[in-house]
Scaffold this motif. Structure first.
Motif, mmCIF file in Angstrom:
data_model
loop_
_atom_site.group_PDB
_atom_site.id
_atom_site.type_symbol
_atom_site.label_atom_id
_atom_site.label_comp_id
_atom_site.label_asym_id
_atom_site.label_seq_id
_atom_site.Cartn_x
_atom_site.Cartn_y
_atom_site.Cartn_z
ATOM 1 N N VAL A 35 -11.239 -0.626 0.136
ATOM 2 C CA VAL A 35 -11.879 0.214 -0.896
ATOM 3 C C VAL A 35 -13.012 -0.543 -1.598
ATOM 4 O O VAL A 35 -13.456 -0.183 -2.681
ATOM 5 C CB VAL A 35 -10.791 0.783 -1.853
ATOM 6 N N ILE B 16 0.857 -1.192 0.000
ATOM 7 C CA ILE B 16 0.000 0.000 0.000
ATOM 8 C C ILE B 16 0.893 1.242 0.000
ATOM 9 O O ILE B 16 1.872 1.320 0.760
ATOM 10 C CB ILE B 16 -0.924 -0.002 1.235
ATOM 11 N N CYS C 219 -4.092 0.929 5.083
ATOM 12 C CA CYS C 219 -2.947 1.777 5.430
ATOM 13 C C CYS C 219 -2.986 2.243 6.882
ATOM 14 O O CYS C 219 -2.043 2.858 7.362
ATOM 15 C CB CYS C 219 -2.858 2.958 4.475
HETATM 16 FE FE1 SF4 Z 1 -5.660 3.370 2.594
HETATM 17 FE FE2 SF4 Z 1 -7.859 2.058 2.164
HETATM 18 FE FE3 SF4 Z 1 -7.426 4.325 0.830
HETATM 19 FE FE4 SF4 Z 1 -5.993 2.136 0.309
HETATM 20 S S1 SF4 Z 1 -8.190 2.414 -0.017
HETATM 21 S S2 SF4 Z 1 -5.183 4.182 0.588
HETATM 22 S S3 SF4 Z 1 -5.828 1.181 2.304
HETATM 23 S S4 SF4 Z 1 -7.710 4.082 3.016
#
Ligand code: SF4
Ligand code: MIC
Length: 643
Positions: A360, A98, A296
């Motif tokens: 996501v 990530i 993340c």
């Molecule tokens: Fe972070 Fe989730 Fe956005 Fe990926 S989708 S950058 S893991 S918050």
């Protein structure tokens, strides 16, 4: 008078303006990052600027669209790889991890400025970077060497005092912060952490805290770069990239808040907002269907090791689907080597790809009406892929407690000793999936059929006539406006993606806009408080623009989205009286006469032709933003030789 961290960093990067809260300043950007879902558009825009090499240290990560259900994602990845190689950008392949986690491990630098086309870019504040999330177009301008404009923030000092008690961790701290600050009303503020508690908080823990500053809507969050930071850089074999960066003893802050770490308890953010925070005790006993660790926010070596240690020799409850997504290839390689991966598998964990994945809405949609406990940062309705699922945000400790018992459980009641995770003296280092750009520029850029040209807007008409095409309430997130999950693969195909604007709220929205266009009208969005919270995705402005939206009337707009609206030529006005919001109805025909002159004033009069009355609104854009918006967006503005 001494300086705080923000004054020190901005002071060194200042190009234009005065460092006074509320004033617009322009700063120099040292580093940029993109991820694939926002990156394709950012690089298409960079290409349109006609430069051969980027002027910044830039990394293109592939971590969002890694499911590859169809050719589109793979085409985008190939485009990203070739365009990066050609223009001097590092490329982090799918599988490397990530973006925020890898950037922290391998690229971060205390004191540097970082712009990322992802709202969680402030994660990097954990090592003393001034890191901000923005739309892809702002990243493209920064890569071309252009300045970044921001409102100089109010700086809030948050003192973390004392020490966390066993079973309570960094996630519980940031959830406590969300309880205090909520997700609204923090536009234009920045959080600087300090206090005696920092001595015990490692960089990965600090990054959990800075990560979720994005949910508060602050410009960014930052920790000093201290001994703890040095320990992290040494373990990443990057000691030379480290330097100390602390605020002066007599630094001034706009406000100071103190949090006693010893009083923090296991917390949970209840559906459907990260600020609906309760003590875990308040919902204990609730049956759980799914538990997921990753994203993340909580996927570092420390977090995954903690999960493995808690599960070692135990087994996940038969009714729980339990998944773990390590944040980076570094983390995965290390748990594979030290046996923790075996412990996870033995306990019944599903090992997920080192990517955003479930966070996501790409995979792991839970069952109907599920209770899903997750360690990520957002629990907006429907984001998990299941509209009626209830997603709760928790720490890794609380997640595993539920995975073991099958119900929401305070981890302090598990009855075993809190595992102590010792961070490695040296992490596993292998940058072979972080590709260096090509030395020459004679590379041909691959463009699959999914990759289109970024659409341009026209200059604002003299008189704006537009119809109210949707009226929404408070806290409309970018996931409501431009959903991700199964539609993510259309990020490079604006005509296609635009069909899904407001899909979760009103699936007929794009057709209504098309109809307005045919009838010679632009479209208007009417919204309540904190419109556009969440993601940095510029598609939430770009796709409405493509559909002919020229005006947003809202009670308030969140920072990144407000900037994206300017960048794509959509006028944003805020209501002065809530009664004017109440009175507007779907289908009302609105008119602003001589827009160019009207926005010169702070107050703009809007005529409601359908209901036969006029009302006043506020225009809070700076002079520069007005010019960009009126010219139809940043691409047009830049094409006129301006920056
Ligand atoms: Fe972070 Fe989730 Fe956005 Fe990926 S989708 S950058 S893991 S918050
Ligand atoms: C998110 O967490 O919402 C995302 C997906 O990472 C977004 C970026 C995007 O929409 O591509 C973000 O946070 O900016």
């Amino acid at each position: 008078m001494g300086k705080n961290l923000v004054e020190k960093i901005i002071g060194k990067h200042l190009l234009v303006g005065e460092m006074t809260a509320g004033q617009e300043v322009a700063i120099r950007i040292d580093q940029t990052l993109t991820q694939d879902a926002t990156g394709t558009m950012a690089y298409l825009q960079f290409e349109a600027m006609g430069l051969s090499r980027v002027k910044t240290l830039s990394v293109s990560y592939v971590d969002h669209n890694t499911l590859q259900d169809g050719f589109e994602n793979a085409d985008d990845h190939r485009y990203l790889q070739t365009v990066a190689a050609k223009h001097g950008i590092k490329y982090s392949k799918a599988g490397n991890g990530i973006c925020h986690q890898v950037h922290l491990e391998r690229i971060s630098r205390p004191g540097a400025t970082l712009l990322g086309s992802d709202s969680h870019t402030p994660t990097l504040g954990a090592v003393g970077m001034l890191a901000m999330g923005v739309g892809g177009l702002d990243v493209a301008v920064a890569m071309a060497g252009g300045p970044f404009y921001l409102t100089y923030p109010r700086v809030i000092r948050v003192n973390l005092e004392g020490k966390l008690r066993p079973w309570c961790s960094a996630k519980d701290i940031v959830l406590e912060m969300l309880k205090i600050f909520t997700t609204k009303g923090n536009v234009g503020t920045l959080i600087e952490y300090g206090g005696s508690g920092l001595e015990t908080l490692t960089v990965p823990e600090r990054s959990t805290i800075t990560n979720m500053g994005a949910e508060m809507g602050v410009t960014t969050s930052i920790f000093p770069s201290d001994e703890m930071t040095l320990t992290f850089f040494k373990a990443q074999a990057r000691e030379d990239d480290w330097h100390e960066l602390k605020p002066d003893e007599d630094a001034r802050y706009d406000k100071t808040v103190t949090i006693d770490l010893g009083a923090i308890q296991p917390n949970v953010a209840c559906p459907h907002s990260p600020d609906k925070v309760k003590r875990i005790r308040e919902i204990e006993g609730l049956e759980v269907n799914q538990v997921l660790v990753g994203s993340c926010t909580n996927s570092s070596y420390r977090d995954v090791m903690l999960v493995a240690a808690m599960l070692k020799g135990r087994h996940v409850h038969p009714n729980v689907s339990f998944g773990v997504a390590p944040g980076s290839r570094q983390v995965l390689a290390m748990i594979a080597k030290n046996g923790a991966l075996r412990d996870l598998v033995a306990a019944g964990a599903r090992i997920l790809e080192t990517a955003c994945g479930f966070c996501v809405g790409c995979g792991q949609a839970p069952q109907s009406k599920a209770v899903s406990l997750r360690t990520n940062n957002r629990n907006f309705e429907g984001r998990s892929g299941t509209k009626d699922a209830a997603v709760y945000l928790v720490s890794p400790e609380t997640a595993v407690a539920a995975a073991l018992t099958g119900k929401v459980t305070d981890p302090r009641d598990l009855g075993f000793v809190y595992p102590q995770i010792v961070l490695p003296e040296v992490y596993y280092i292998d940058d072979s999936m972080l590709l260096e750009p090509a030395a020459d520029t004679a590379i041909s850029v691959y463009r699959g059929p999914n990759i289109g040209e970024p659409p341009h807007n026209k200059a604002m008409p003299k008189t704006l006539t537009a119809k109210v095409t949707i009226k929404v309430g408070d806290k409309i997130t970018t996931d409501h406006i431009m959903p991700a999950g199964p539609f993510l693969k259309y990020r490079s195909n604006v005509p296609k993606y635009s069909k899904y604007v407001f899909h979760p709220v009103d699936p007929g929205f794009s057709e209504k806009c098309e109809r307005n266009k045919r009838d010679g009208f632009n479209s208007v969005i009417v919204a309540g408080l904190s419109y556009g919270q969440g993601s940095s995705r510029e598609h939430a402005a770009l796709c409405p623009m493509y559909l002919g939206v020229r005006l947003l009337l809202a009670k308030s707009v969140e920072r990144i989205h407000a900037a994206n609206l300017v960048n794509f030529g959509i006028l944003q006005l805020t209501f002065i009286s809530d009664a004017d919001y109440d009175r507007l109805q779907d289908g009302d025909e609105l008119e602003i006469e001589n827009v160019y002159q009207a926005v010169e004033n702070k107050q703009v009069t809007v005529k409601n032709k359908t209901q036969g009355y006029s009302f006043h609104t506020q225009c809070s854009l700076t002079q520069r933003q007005k010019e960009i918006m009126l010219s139809g967006g940043l691409l047009n503005y830049a094409a006129n030789g301006k920056r």
